[in-house]
Design an enzyme around this catalytic site. Structure first.
Site: not given
Ligand code: 26Q
Length: 839
Positions: A382, A573-574, A579, A681, A685
């Site tokens: 991702h 979004k975050r 972004k 995503t 929406k």
């Molecule tokens: C990893 C290790 C330690 C702590 C936290 C994490 C961690 C947690 C959540 C790393 C990444 C995430 C989330 C990532 C995320 O939401 N990515 C998004 O995924 C979406 C679904 O595929 C995409 O549409 C977005 O582009 C992407 O940013």
């Protein structure tokens, strides 16, 4: 011959467990009368209250339990069918499931919305009041967790048998509050009112080991074997939530694991006589599933995070092996029964854990175990951001998971032999591909482990997959091109249209029939209505209603009044520098300056609406939130501009308020630096709900534009290739500032404290970063963005054409249904087929 579906479950004795359906049955009845009785029963017997003293939250719980009853036989039948047919099932492993509120979604999927509304009206309540009482389970950060939730909805709706496996965090993503425009975080005690949707399964638990050492021994056949002697053991207990498909009897399971100390009886043996030490051990054990990490990229060396990942992965794999045992299926057939998908690298320790379970515990030989492992796993990436790739420091890894490190070394040894035989003499390549990185201390590279241990690897949008193959996974793509494919993300139209935009749902049903909800390509038929005056009027009325609904929510939450006739320009979004919420702010400040300098300027009035959480430790992101709020405060209070623009930051963006936000948008801001957003995503929406996109050629925007048609999309900015070469050539943001007087003035206004009561320090770090570093090319894209926003303004003036484009966006959004995405996963990666469940 490939069968389309398994035979009907009823033919082979499934559904034995189903009680007879009668429309008046208090547990099963699907009419308002029996629902009403069920609510009253649950209010009395389960909630322990009666109408004279009960409030809306009590009715919420009673209705939720009544609805869960109506899923129960479908849920049990679906599980029973699994045992009867022994088909292959999908196991979606994800550290996050951002489910959102369950009640409304289950009402949609069971076709019970109207009956529930009538039942509650009879009891003196409005359904919407009751729906608002649900505290959503925020067990995810953003896109990745919400994607997992959409995929569960589609799997059940398309009649695939599937289990979502994850973590039952006691505290989900924090609640965001704004104090003087700054984000502050409140813990999310989402279980404080109990959780009527889950069923605890205390009899389903597995032991999880930590730390300690390994020991080599000879088994009774004289084979060399390894035993892991852990330092600590905890228990993972299952909590199950039903996932009801839309309009079908399939009801799958989301199984979340919760950590418990092993019985005090057991650890008395370890801690003879030391009661307080034993209680302390209990606390330590149970912290594993206490809290979701609120970062959407890896935080450096967080041991507990690795512990969480291993915890849920081993419970899930042990559960799969247990399911095989129950059916007397030999472990050699594991890969014919389970397709395991890794949602990013977070569960990728599963590759080493399945090897450990098969080799150490089930005593398979290495090669057989490895063949099963690779055939079982698929890996979805991702991210392209190098800093977001997960790696774990070797010493920490060795301390927590000593046996897994040995296994990873052995996987690596065999893997690097393969690399050497493909690319003789290329030791630089061997070092690049190794599962152990050497930069800045040795680290385990989880993405490499995931790729090596999976038969299929995919990105989440066409551009993202192409860039993956050309950048961070290039070496792997050269070695195994056949493993790679693209699976563009999708979102569920049940939650993000039928539930959250009832006005549009009704208009679509009336115009197209209701099949579009499961066959979204039928939305294309709207093309024919896009020029129709009467239809446009209806379309506009629905949008206007949605904007009124959002405006009153914003007013209630922030006190800011927004006119629903204005253009609603939304970015939710975050909060992340890539972004580029701050690019959006630069546009707002540009318009503010123009209005101040030229009060006669005619521009269409706009509401600029933001929402999103910043990771608590991400100070620049928090400063961006403060900037948005500071600009909002100045503009909203200025009578010279606030008749033409307003700015609002919606606090605590989550699934629940997203239901109000997407349907109200005219313009969707998707303005990330090209090459940085894997897919997005939210962009889908918005499109589904008839918003036009202003965006870069990034992630799935590329495909959104392809589907919508270039004329119905506001494109601006550098391409990923151009962005890359500007950076490579030595990007100098100052040059862009020097070449653009308006940009310089805008940055100066922010930097000198105009929006911070003269305090020049607050935004200095942000402005300095843009001028001197600007890692995400905000200044390089500024001029193009402003010009594109001017095109938006002229397009908005032609109200009819805007409506036409809005209709066409919805009409052409079918590709972005998660049903399409899940069908691709099932057919191209998992090799599983639908199963019909009888009522
Ligand atoms: C990893 C290790 C330690 C702590 C936290 C994490 C961690 C947690 C959540 C790393 C990444 C995430 C989330 C990532 C995320 O939401 N990515 C998004 O995924 C979406 C679904 O595929 C995409 O549409 C977005 O582009 C992407 O940013």
């Amino acid at each position: 011959m490939k069968r389309d579906t398994y035979q009907d479950a009823s033919e082979i004795g499934a559904n034995k467990a189903a009680p007879p359906d009668t429309s008046s049955d208090v547990r099963l009845g699907m009419l308002a009368t029996s629902l009403k009785q069920a609510v009253l029963d649950h209010l009395y017997y389960s909630v322990g209250r009666f109408p004279a003293v009960a409030g809306p939250t009590d009715y919420y719980r009673a209705l939720a339990l009544a609805i869960r009853d109506r899923m129960q036989h479908r849920w049990i039948n679906t599980t029973q069918t699994y045992f009867d047919l022994n088909p292959k099932i999908a196991c979606y492993l994800s550290a996050e499931f951002l489910m959102g509120p369950h009640l409304g979604n289950n009402l949609v999927n069971l076709h019970l919305g109207q009956e529930a509304r009538n039942a509650l009206a009879d009891l003196g309540y409005d359904l919407d009041t009751i729906l608002a009482c649900e505290i959503e389970p925020g067990l995810g950060n953003g896109g990745l967790g919400r994607l997992a939730a959409c995929y569960l909805d589609s799997l059940a709706t398309l009649r695939y048998l599937a289990i979502g496996y994850g973590i039952r965090y006691e505290f989900g993503i924090f609640e965001q509050e704004l104090r003087d425009g700054w984000q502050s975080e409140i813990t999310d005690k989402w279980l404080r009112q109990g959780n009527p949707w889950e069923i605890a399964k205390p009899h389903i638990f597995y032991y999880v080991n930590w730390g300690g050492r390994t020991e080599y021994y000879q088994d009774e056949r004289g084979c060399q074997r390894v035993r892991w002697i852990p330092y600590r053991v905890v228990k993972g207990v299952a909590y199950d939530t039903p996932i009801q498909g839309y309009g079908v009897n399939n009801c799958n399971t989301l199984r979340l694991w919760s950590a418990e100390a092993v019985e005090s009886f057991d650890f008395q043996a370890f801690n003879v006589g030391d009661y307080y030490q034993a209680v302390n051990e209990k606390l330590v054990s149970e912290t594993v599933t206490k809290v979701l990490y609120p970062n959407d990229e890896p935080a450096a060396g967080k041991r507990l995070r690795l512990a969480q990942q291993y915890f849920f992965v081993t419970c899930s794999l042990q559960d799969m092996l247990h399911l095989l045992d129950l059916a007397y299926i030999p472990v050699e057939s594991f890969a014919e029964r389970f397709a395991i998908q890794l949602n990013d690298t977070h569960p990728s320790i599963g590759v080493a854990e399945l090897m450990r379970l098969l080799v150490d515990e089930r005593r398979l030989d290495w090669d057989a175990a490895w063949a099963i492992t690779v055939a079982s796993f698929g890996y979805t990436n991702h991210t392209l951001l190098p800093e977001a790739l997960e790696t774990w420091p070797l010493p920490m890894f060795a301390e927590l998971l000593p046996r897994h490190l040995e296994i990873i070394y052995e996987i690596n040894r065999r893997f690097l032999d393969e690399v050497r035989s493909h690319f003789p003499g290329d030791e630089a390549r061997v070092a690049r591909m190794s599962l152990i990185g050497e930069e800045g201390g040795k680290r385990v590279r989880m993405a490499h482990l995931a790729v090596v241990g999976s038969h299929a690897v995919n990105g989440v949008a066409a551009l993202h997959t192409k860039l993956l193959e050309a950048s961070i996974l290039k070496d792997f793509h050269e070695l195994w091109p056949e493993r790679f494919s693209n699976k563009t993300n999708g979102v569920t139209p049940r939650r993000f249209l039928a539930l959250s935009n009832p006005g549009l749902r009704e208009l679509l049903d009336r115009t197209l029939g209701h099949e579009w909800l499961t066959e979204p390509d039928r939305l294309r038929k709207l093309d024919a209505h896009s020029d129709d005056d009467a239809f446009q009027r209806d379309w506009r009325a629905v949008k206007f209603g949605n904007k009124q609904r959002l405006a009153s929510y914003i007013h209630a939450r922030t006190g800011i009044e927004i006119n629903p006739a204005w253009l609603f320009d939304i970015q939710v979004k975050r909060i992340h520098e890539y972004k580029r919420q701050h690019l959006n702010v630069l546009h707002i400040v540009t318009m503010y300056r123009r209005l101040k300098e030229n009060p006669a300027l005619t521009i269409p009035p706009r509401a600029f609406i933001f929402g999103g959480k910043a990771a608590p430790g991400y100070l620049m992101a928090k400063r961006i939130i403060k900037l948005i709020n500071a600009v909002a405060e100045t503009i909203n209070a200025d009578p010279n501009v606030n008749r033409r623009m307003k700015v609002a930051f919606i606090p605590n963006f989550n699934v629940k308020n997203a239901h109000l936000i997407y349907p109200a948008a005219d313009l969707s801001e998707q303005i990330s630096t090209a090459g940085k957003e894997a897919s997005g995503t939210g962009n889908m929406k918005f499109m589904l709900n008839g918003a036009l996109t202003i965006g870069t050629l990034d992630g799935a925007n590329v495909e959104i534009r392809e589907e919508a048609g270039a004329d119905n999309f506001f494109l601006f900015g550098l391409t990923a290739d151009e962005a890359e070469s500007i950076k490579r050539a030595g990007y100098r943001p100052r040059d862009y500032m020097a070449g653009n007087d308006e940009l310089r003035a805008v940055l100066e206004l922010i930097g000198t404290g105009h929006f911070s009561r003269g305090d020049a320090e607050v935004f200095r770090p942000l402005v300095d970063n843009l001028i001197h570093d600007d890692p995400f090319l905000v200044l390089a894209d500024y001029a193009a963005y402003i010009a594109c926003q001017e095109q938006v303004n002229s397009a908005w003036q032609d109200a009819q054409n805007w409506m036409r484009m809005s209709i066409l966006n919805t009409a052409r959004s079918g590709k972005f249904s998660s049903d399409r995405a899940i069908t691709e996963y099932c057919e191209e990666i998992w090799n599983i087929r639908p199963v019909t469940i009888k009522n």
